[in-house]
Design an enzyme around this catalytic site. Structure first.
Site, PDB file in Angstrom:
ATOM      1  N   ALA A 119     -37.334 -59.381 -53.075  1.00  0.00           N
ATOM      2  CA  ALA A 119     -38.651 -58.981 -53.590  1.00  0.00           C
ATOM      3  C   ALA A 119     -39.256 -57.878 -52.722  1.00  0.00           C
ATOM      4  CB  ALA A 119     -39.576 -60.196 -53.644  1.00  0.00           C
ATOM      5  N   TYR A 120     -39.077 -58.001 -51.413  1.00  0.00           N
ATOM      6  CA  TYR A 120     -39.592 -56.982 -50.482  1.00  0.00           C
ATOM      7  C   TYR A 120     -38.888 -55.646 -50.706  1.00  0.00           C
ATOM      8  CZ  TYR A 120     -40.395 -54.633 -45.987  1.00  0.00           C
ATOM      9  OH  TYR A 120     -40.708 -53.716 -44.999  1.00  0.00           O
ATOM     10  N   VAL A 121     -37.552 -55.693 -50.792  1.00  0.00           N
ATOM     11  CA  VAL A 121     -36.772 -54.474 -50.993  1.00  0.00           C
ATOM     12  C   VAL A 121     -37.152 -53.811 -52.320  1.00  0.00           C
ATOM     13  CG1 VAL A 121     -34.442 -53.601 -51.447  1.00  0.00           C
ATOM     14  CG2 VAL A 121     -34.834 -55.156 -49.531  1.00  0.00           C
TER      15      VAL A 121
ATOM     16  N   SER B 175     -39.979 -53.939 -53.880  1.00  0.00           N
ATOM     17  CA  SER B 175     -41.311 -53.321 -53.801  1.00  0.00           C
ATOM     18  C   SER B 175     -41.254 -52.008 -53.021  1.00  0.00           C
ATOM     19  CB  SER B 175     -42.325 -54.286 -53.171  1.00  0.00           C
ATOM     20  OG  SER B 175     -42.028 -54.512 -51.795  1.00  0.00           O
TER      21      SER B 175
END
Lengths: 103, 226
Positions: free
Chosen positions: B137-139, B141
């Site tokens: 999810a971080y990547v 975004s």
């Protein structure tokens, strides 16, 4: 608030400045009927973006109201307010009216 | 005197960068949810939630000086296996890491277009090109932010506004506090930075990219060996 003559003057003044900057003398002679965007128009998409950014500040200085000219509704309208100078002037008045908090 | 807007100045890289710019004579406007402890005669703290479009616009309207530099630094991270990441976490990461930067870029970008000049730096991460597992999810975004960097660079170049991305491996900040030391060490070794990356090195890297000659608009550079 912004009157119709004030709104039209803001648009025409900004177009004249932009015309000088971009080397497009046609913009300096613009009138209510001048086509801004679309086929055979005076501005390309980058020119239109620049005009909107400049006009938002002009409107803020003239009316004291912070506005966004290219909102969702304006962008999705079948008859875009960005097509002609006169329509854009009307749009400025509309946006200022809607952005002004009730007294 | 030059003026910068930096998001996420209450701590970490944002604060370190603000302090460096202030030391070099800049005026700095810091956008953070909490005001933080940084005080300086040329520092203005704005309590603003960057995921709130109207709040960002109002904060930018308060800045009277021409804005030379925007650093979209504020970010949030979450380490979770893809299948264990709640949707609410993915939405929250997208709101801060992508949408927050989008709002700031749009509001400050308009000011820069009016000035016909300016530099926007979006802080990204090596996790994108490495497609790091456990950070889906971080990547995602940050990948959205990288895409925004490239398109914004193309759209704003005619008006003299440069947009670049600068990425780092793990920095010693609140974002990495929860990551096991062994995992960080493994990643640092993989990046060719066995000693890790200090905040000071990250700030040096950003400062190096301020002049127009140091990076082409739309480029994304990493302080790492990839």
């Amino acid at each position: 608030m912004l009157t119709r003559p004030q709104a039209l003057a803001l648009v025409l003044r900004r177009l004249a400045l932009l015309g000088r900057e971009l080397g497009k003398p046609l913009l300096e002679q613009a009138n209510e009927e001048t086509r801004l965007f679309g086929e055979a128009a005076a501005l390309d998409s980058i020119g239109l973006v620049t005009l909107m950014a400049d006009l938002e500040e002009d409107v803020r200085l003239a009316s004291g109201v912070s506005v966004q000219l290219a909102d969702e509704k304006a962008m999705s309208r079948l008859t875009s307010p960005f097509r002609r100078v006169g329509l854009l002037a009307d749009h400025l008045i509309d946006v200022v009216e809607k952005s002004t908090p009730p007294a | 005197m030059s003026t910068a807007v930096i998001t996420g100045t209450s701590r970490g890289l944002g604060r370190a960068l603000a302090e460096r710019l202030l030391a070099e004579g800049w005026s700095v406007h810091g956008f953070s949810r909490s005001v933080g402890e940084l005080t300086h005669p040329r520092f203005t703290a704005h309590a603003v939630d960057i995921s709130d479009e109207g709040a960002v616009r109002a904060a930018v309207d308060q800045i009277c000086d021409p804005i030379d530099l925007l650093v979209n630094n504020a970010g949030s991270a979450s380490l979770n296996a893809l299948l264990l990441t709640p949707g609410s976490v993915a939405a929250s990461l997208m709101r801060v890491n992508y949408l927050g930067a989008f709002h700031c870029l749009q509001s400050v970008g308009k000011a820069m277009v009016r000035q016909r000049r300016g530099l926007v730096i979006n802080i990204t991460t090596v996790a994108v090109p490495l497609s790091l597992e456990g950070e889906a999810a971080y990547v995602a975004s940050k990948a959205a932010l990288d895409a925004l960097t490239k398109v914004a660079a193309a759209e704003l170049a005619p008006q003299g506004v440069r947009v670049i991305g600068l990425g780092f491996g793990p920095l010693s900040t609140d974002l990495t506090r929860a990551v096991p030391a062994l995992k960080l060490a493994e990643l640092d070794a993989r990046l060719g930075r066995p000693q890790g990356t200090s905040l000071s090195q990250a700030v040096d890297f950003i400062m190096h990219h301020l002049p127009a000659a140091s990076s082409a608009s739309g480029s994304i550079a990493y302080l790492a060996r990839l």
